[in-house]
Scaffold this motif. Structure first.
Motif, PDB file in Angstrom:
ATOM      1  N   GLU A  53       0.831  -1.197   0.000  1.00  0.00           N
ATOM      2  CA  GLU A  53       0.000   0.000   0.000  1.00  0.00           C
ATOM      3  C   GLU A  53       0.868   1.250   0.000  1.00  0.00           C
ATOM      4  OE1 GLU A  53      -4.178   0.597   1.947  1.00  0.00           O
ATOM      5  OE2 GLU A  53      -2.628   0.734   3.461  1.00  0.00           O
ATOM      6  N   LEU A  54       0.487   2.235  -0.815  1.00  0.00           N
ATOM      7  CA  LEU A  54       1.230   3.485  -0.912  1.00  0.00           C
ATOM      8  C   LEU A  54       1.351   4.118   0.464  1.00  0.00           C
ATOM      9  CD1 LEU A  54       2.581   5.601  -2.741  1.00  0.00           C
ATOM     10  CD2 LEU A  54       0.318   6.615  -3.068  1.00  0.00           C
ATOM     11  N   ALA A  55       2.573   4.469   0.855  1.00  0.00           N
ATOM     12  CA  ALA A  55       2.820   5.003   2.194  1.00  0.00           C
ATOM     13  C   ALA A  55       2.169   6.368   2.394  1.00  0.00           C
ATOM     14  CB  ALA A  55       4.322   5.086   2.464  1.00  0.00           C
ATOM     15  N   ASP A  56       2.240   7.257   1.402  1.00  0.00           N
ATOM     16  CA  ASP A  56       1.683   8.598   1.534  1.00  0.00           C
ATOM     17  C   ASP A  56       1.253   9.070   0.161  1.00  0.00           C
ATOM     18  OD1 ASP A  56       0.997  11.186   2.080  1.00  0.00           O
ATOM     19  OD2 ASP A  56       2.938  11.777   2.868  1.00  0.00           O
ATOM     20  N   ASP A  57      -0.050   9.208  -0.061  1.00  0.00           N
ATOM     21  CA  ASP A  57      -0.527   9.593  -1.380  1.00  0.00           C
ATOM     22  C   ASP A  57      -0.578  11.100  -1.597  1.00  0.00           C
ATOM     23  OD1 ASP A  57      -2.653  10.143   0.222  1.00  0.00           O
ATOM     24  OD2 ASP A  57      -4.117   8.999  -0.929  1.00  0.00           O
ATOM     25  N   GLU A  58      -0.272  11.881  -0.576  1.00  0.00           N
ATOM     26  CA  GLU A  58      -0.285  13.335  -0.723  1.00  0.00           C
ATOM     27  C   GLU A  58       0.973  13.837  -1.431  1.00  0.00           C
ATOM     28  OE1 GLU A  58      -2.819  15.408   0.022  1.00  0.00           O
ATOM     29  OE2 GLU A  58      -3.948  13.587   0.446  1.00  0.00           O
ATOM     30  N   VAL A  59       2.105  13.387  -0.963  1.00  0.00           N
ATOM     31  CA  VAL A  59       3.383  13.805  -1.540  1.00  0.00           C
ATOM     32  C   VAL A  59       4.187  12.548  -1.822  1.00  0.00           C
ATOM     33  CG1 VAL A  59       5.485  15.098  -1.119  1.00  0.00           C
ATOM     34  CG2 VAL A  59       3.348  15.920  -0.169  1.00  0.00           C
ATOM     35  N   TYR A  60       4.709  12.426  -3.029  1.00  0.00           N
ATOM     36  CA  TYR A  60       5.521  11.265  -3.344  1.00  0.00           C
ATOM     37  C   TYR A  60       6.748  11.696  -4.122  1.00  0.00           C
ATOM     38  CZ  TYR A  60       3.202  11.465  -7.883  1.00  0.00           C
ATOM     39  OH  TYR A  60       2.712  11.875  -9.079  1.00  0.00           O
ATOM     40  N   SER A  61       7.796  10.947  -3.950  1.00  0.00           N
ATOM     41  CA  SER A  61       9.064  11.248  -4.608  1.00  0.00           C
ATOM     42  C   SER A  61       9.086  10.604  -5.984  1.00  0.00           C
ATOM     43  CB  SER A  61      10.212  10.711  -3.757  1.00  0.00           C
ATOM     44  OG  SER A  61      10.151   9.306  -3.722  1.00  0.00           O
ATOM     45  N   ALA A  62      10.244  10.620  -6.623  1.00  0.00           N
ATOM     46  CA  ALA A  62      10.405   9.974  -7.925  1.00  0.00           C
ATOM     47  C   ALA A  62      10.233   8.465  -7.809  1.00  0.00           C
ATOM     48  CB  ALA A  62      11.778  10.304  -8.509  1.00  0.00           C
ATOM     49  N   MET A  63      10.410   7.903  -6.601  1.00  0.00           N
ATOM     50  CA  MET A  63      10.183   6.473  -6.361  1.00  0.00           C
ATOM     51  C   MET A  63       9.403   6.332  -5.053  1.00  0.00           C
ATOM     52  SD  MET A  63      12.630   3.058  -6.266  1.00  0.00           S
ATOM     53  CE  MET A  63      14.002   3.938  -6.848  1.00  0.00           C
ATOM     54  N   PRO A  64       8.054   6.346  -5.113  1.00  0.00           N
ATOM     55  CA  PRO A  64       7.259   6.238  -3.890  1.00  0.00           C
ATOM     56  C   PRO A  64       7.439   4.889  -3.205  1.00  0.00           C
ATOM     57  CG  PRO A  64       5.855   6.068  -5.818  1.00  0.00           C
ATOM     58  CD  PRO A  64       7.230   6.425  -6.302  1.00  0.00           C
ATOM     59  N   ALA A  65       7.240   4.880  -1.897  1.00  0.00           N
ATOM     60  CA  ALA A  65       7.399   3.675  -1.084  1.00  0.00           C
ATOM     61  C   ALA A  65       6.054   2.983  -0.879  1.00  0.00           C
ATOM     62  CB  ALA A  65       8.000   4.025   0.261  1.00  0.00           C
ATOM     63  N   TYR A  66       6.089   1.661  -0.983  1.00  0.00           N
ATOM     64  CA  TYR A  66       4.915   0.822  -0.776  1.00  0.00           C
ATOM     65  C   TYR A  66       5.249  -0.248   0.252  1.00  0.00           C
ATOM     66  CZ  TYR A  66       2.579   2.710  -4.915  1.00  0.00           C
ATOM     67  OH  TYR A  66       1.964   3.537  -5.820  1.00  0.00           O
ATOM     68  N   PRO A  67       4.960  -0.009   1.539  1.00  0.00           N
ATOM     69  CA  PRO A  67       5.182  -1.043   2.549  1.00  0.00           C
ATOM     70  C   PRO A  67       4.235  -2.233   2.341  1.00  0.00           C
ATOM     71  CG  PRO A  67       4.930   1.122   3.567  1.00  0.00           C
ATOM     72  CD  PRO A  67       4.551   1.257   2.130  1.00  0.00           C
ATOM     73  N   TYR A  68       4.733  -3.433   2.674  1.00  0.00           N
ATOM     74  CA  TYR A  68       3.946  -4.668   2.611  1.00  0.00           C
ATOM     75  C   TYR A  68       2.768  -4.558   3.558  1.00  0.00           C
ATOM     76  CZ  TYR A  68       2.699  -9.518   3.567  1.00  0.00           C
ATOM     77  OH  TYR A  68       2.018 -10.689   3.746  1.00  0.00           O
ATOM     78  N   ARG A  69       1.574  -4.955   3.106  1.00  0.00           N
ATOM     79  CA  ARG A  69       0.393  -4.929   3.962  1.00  0.00           C
ATOM     80  C   ARG A  69      -0.098  -6.325   4.307  1.00  0.00           C
ATOM     81  NH1 ARG A  69      -4.677  -2.154   1.655  1.00  0.00           N
ATOM     82  NH2 ARG A  69      -5.163  -4.253   0.979  1.00  0.00           N
ATOM     83  N   SER A  70      -0.191  -7.232   3.298  1.00  0.00           N
ATOM     84  CA  SER A  70      -0.709  -8.573   3.572  1.00  0.00           C
ATOM     85  C   SER A  70      -0.477  -9.492   2.380  1.00  0.00           C
ATOM     86  CB  SER A  70      -2.214  -8.524   3.879  1.00  0.00           C
ATOM     87  OG  SER A  70      -2.928  -8.064   2.749  1.00  0.00           O
ATOM     88  N   THR A  71      -0.739 -10.784   2.619  1.00  0.00           N
ATOM     89  CA  THR A  71      -0.743 -11.768   1.545  1.00  0.00           C
ATOM     90  C   THR A  71      -2.154 -12.320   1.453  1.00  0.00           C
ATOM     91  OG1 THR A  71       1.572 -12.361   1.857  1.00  0.00           O
ATOM     92  CG2 THR A  71       0.191 -13.978   0.743  1.00  0.00           C
ATOM     93  N   ILE A  72      -2.692 -12.346   0.231  1.00  0.00           N
ATOM     94  CA  ILE A  72      -4.049 -12.839   0.007  1.00  0.00           C
ATOM     95  C   ILE A  72      -3.964 -14.138  -0.791  1.00  0.00           C
ATOM     96  CG2 ILE A  72      -6.272 -12.360  -1.064  1.00  0.00           C
ATOM     97  CD1 ILE A  72      -5.614  -9.374  -0.773  1.00  0.00           C
ATOM     98  N   PRO A  73      -4.300 -15.283  -0.169  1.00  0.00           N
ATOM     99  CA  PRO A  73      -4.300 -16.550  -0.906  1.00  0.00           C
ATOM    100  C   PRO A  73      -5.460 -16.576  -1.911  1.00  0.00           C
ATOM    101  CG  PRO A  73      -4.465 -16.925   1.466  1.00  0.00           C
ATOM    102  CD  PRO A  73      -4.600 -15.468   1.227  1.00  0.00           C
ATOM    103  N   VAL A  74      -5.247 -17.231  -3.035  1.00  0.00           N
ATOM    104  CA  VAL A  74      -6.300 -17.420  -4.035  1.00  0.00           C
ATOM    105  C   VAL A  74      -6.786 -18.858  -3.898  1.00  0.00           C
ATOM    106  CG1 VAL A  74      -6.822 -17.427  -6.492  1.00  0.00           C
ATOM    107  CG2 VAL A  74      -5.209 -15.757  -5.565  1.00  0.00           C
ATOM    108  N   THR A  75      -8.089 -19.023  -3.800  1.00  0.00           N
ATOM    109  CA  THR A  75      -8.660 -20.360  -3.641  1.00  0.00           C
ATOM    110  C   THR A  75      -9.361 -20.778  -4.933  1.00  0.00           C
ATOM    111  OG1 THR A  75     -10.810 -19.604  -2.859  1.00  0.00           O
ATOM    112  CG2 THR A  75      -9.076 -19.899  -1.188  1.00  0.00           C
TER     113      THR A  75
END
Length: 81
Positions: A53-75
């Motif tokens: 998930e995008l860390a901060d959608d208000e201000v982002y650099s040339a390479m925005p950071a996306y911290p890991y949020r979860s793993t979703i299994p597919v059934t």
């Protein structure tokens, strides 16, 4: 990134929110990076998606950071007949 660029590099971060997992290229949507990135992976031998998930959608650099949020299994219930 400039006004003509339609993609941007995004930094996918591990669960600690600081350590770089990988860098991916994603499309800009309305001139902004997407709020969420899903990357195909495996979980217990089955298909899954890691969600970042995008860390901060208000201000982002040339390479925005996306911290890991979860793993979703597919059934099998998620698959079309």
């Amino acid at each position: 990134m400039d006004a003509l660029t339609r993609t941007i590099k995004a930094a996918l971060l591990y669960e600690d929110g600081r350590t770089l997992d990988s860098v991916v290229v994603v499309p800009l949507i309305g001139g902004c990076p997407p709020g969420e990135i899903r990357v195909a992976t495996t979980f217990a031998g089955a298909l899954a998606y890691d969600v970042y998930e995008l860390a901060d959608d208000e201000v982002y650099s040339a390479m925005p950071a996306y911290p890991y949020r979860s793993t979703i299994p597919v059934t099998t219930a998620d698959l079309d007949d």
